[in-house]
Write a protein that holds these residues in place. Structure first.
Motif: not given
Ligand code: FVT
Ligand code: MG
Length: 353
Positions: A103, A144, A191, A218, A221, A226-227, A230, A275, A298, A300-301, A340
């Motif tokens: 990314f 992605d 995505s 994806y 999605k 929660f992103y 990111f 995701k 995923y 996620v971040s 991560y």
């Protein structure tokens, strides 16, 4: 029968055992705790295991040389210049992590309304793919496909009058997928959640002779809070105007997730993804049970940030929470997880032998 699996309750012989050797012993024939009495016994009956094969490690890229920049909202995660990404690819190889996901943090001067940097064959992602593949051709690379790291407005597609255009965006996504695949990317991962993009990308790849490039869609999605971290990492947090609810899914829905997944499979997806992860494990389970496809999730971040922040505050045991959260994906039926935590998990798994 009262229970579907295991020992039928009606057939159990209930006997009052007078004068047992243990005073106050309950009259229990079945004691589930027996199978948990020691580590070796727990290992024997363990239903799900996490291995390094289950991990996909997302890396953030930044322009420059010998550069590592901490992502503030993701303690322990850095943006890496291409040479440093190559070093992490080496670490992944040693840890037997099968695949990396890339990314980019795109310099603001390169962002525009159309996200044109996405289709530049020398953009940061393509440079990193070439550099990693040159040194470590045996590691898998996933890229992605979406315009958000490249647009001045932070959306995944082209905009006209405040509307995200579907079909016009898909045409750009096909070009983005092609430059990545031509750079050596193994798995194209759209995505963006535009309709019809998987079929268009498959067609574009096949026409270019890139028959072996896989697609991980994806597929389900969700428009998620929660992103947040990111968007901080790729630098789109400040620029994003509005939200993504006209293309990403409503978090209230699961039947719709099945329809989305079904379409992407029909359009040629080799693997599908749900995701975010942990708040959507019910969706992972339904997708896996319904389609029996390679199914990924995923983490996620924001999921990473929650665990990392609580651990840094001493509020929970970060390492145990990390391992438990990853195993939960396996239990829900996932074949693998983008996380991560991947290098830390792999190190932990190795130390456990
Ligand atoms: N297309 C990739 C992402 O949107 C990642 C989200 C996250 O980690 O929060
Ligand atoms: Mg779709």
């Amino acid at each position: 029968m009262a229970i579907k699996y295991g020992r039928p309750i009606e057939l159990r012989e209930v006997s009052r055992r007078e004068g047992t050797a243990v005073p106050h012993a309950l009259d229990l024939t079945v004691r589930p705790r027996r199978n948990r009495k020691a580590e070796w016994a727990r290992r024997m009956v363990r239903e799900n295991v996490l291995t390094t094969d289950d991990l996909i490690w997302p890396l953030f890229l930044i322009d420059g040389n010998n550069k590592r920049e901490q992502v503030t909202s993701m303690p322990g995660v850095e943006r890496l210049s291409v040479d440093q990404a190559v070093r992490e690819a080496e670490r992944a190889m040693k840890l037997t992590i099968p695949c990396l996901a890339l990314f980019p943090y795109t310099d603001p001067s390169l962002r525009d309304e159309e996200g044109s940097e996405a289709t530049n064959p020398d953009n940061l992602v393509c440079q990193a793919v070439r550099a990693i593949k040159k040194e470590f051709p045996e590691i898998g690379i996933l890229c992605d496909v979406a315009l958000d790291p490249f647009t001045s407005h932070g959306h995944d597609g082209l905009i006209s009058d405040g509307k995200i255009l579907n079909d016009e965006t898909v045409a750009v996504l096909v070009r983005q997928a092609l430059v990545q695949a031509e750079a050596g990317c193994d798995i194209i991962a759209p995505s963006d959640m535009m309709d019809g993009r998987v079929a268009a990308i498959r067609d574009g790849l096949d026409r270019s002779g890139l028959l072996d490039v896989q697609i991980m869609a994806y597929a389900a999605k969700y428009a998620s809070a929660f992103y947040g971290p990111f968007r901080d990492a790729i630098g789109s947090a400040k620029t994003l105007t509005g939200d993504k609810r006209t293309y990403q899914m409503d978090s209230a829905n699961t039947d719709e997730a099945l329809r989305e997944v079904e379409l992407d499979i029909a359009e040629g997806a080799d693997m599908v993804m749900v995701k975010p992860g942990m708040p959507y494990l019910d969706v992972v389970r339904r997708v896996k049970d319904t389609f029996a496809m390679p199914t990924f999730a995923y983490q996620v971040s924001g999921e990473y940030a929650m665990i990392a922040a609580a651990a840094n505050n001493g509020w929970l045991d970060g390492e145990r929470a990390m391992m438990e959260s990853l195993l939960a994906f396996k239990r829900a039926g996932a074949d693998g997880v983008l996380s991560y935590f991947a290098p830390k998990v792999a190190e932990k798994l190795r130390s456990q032998g």
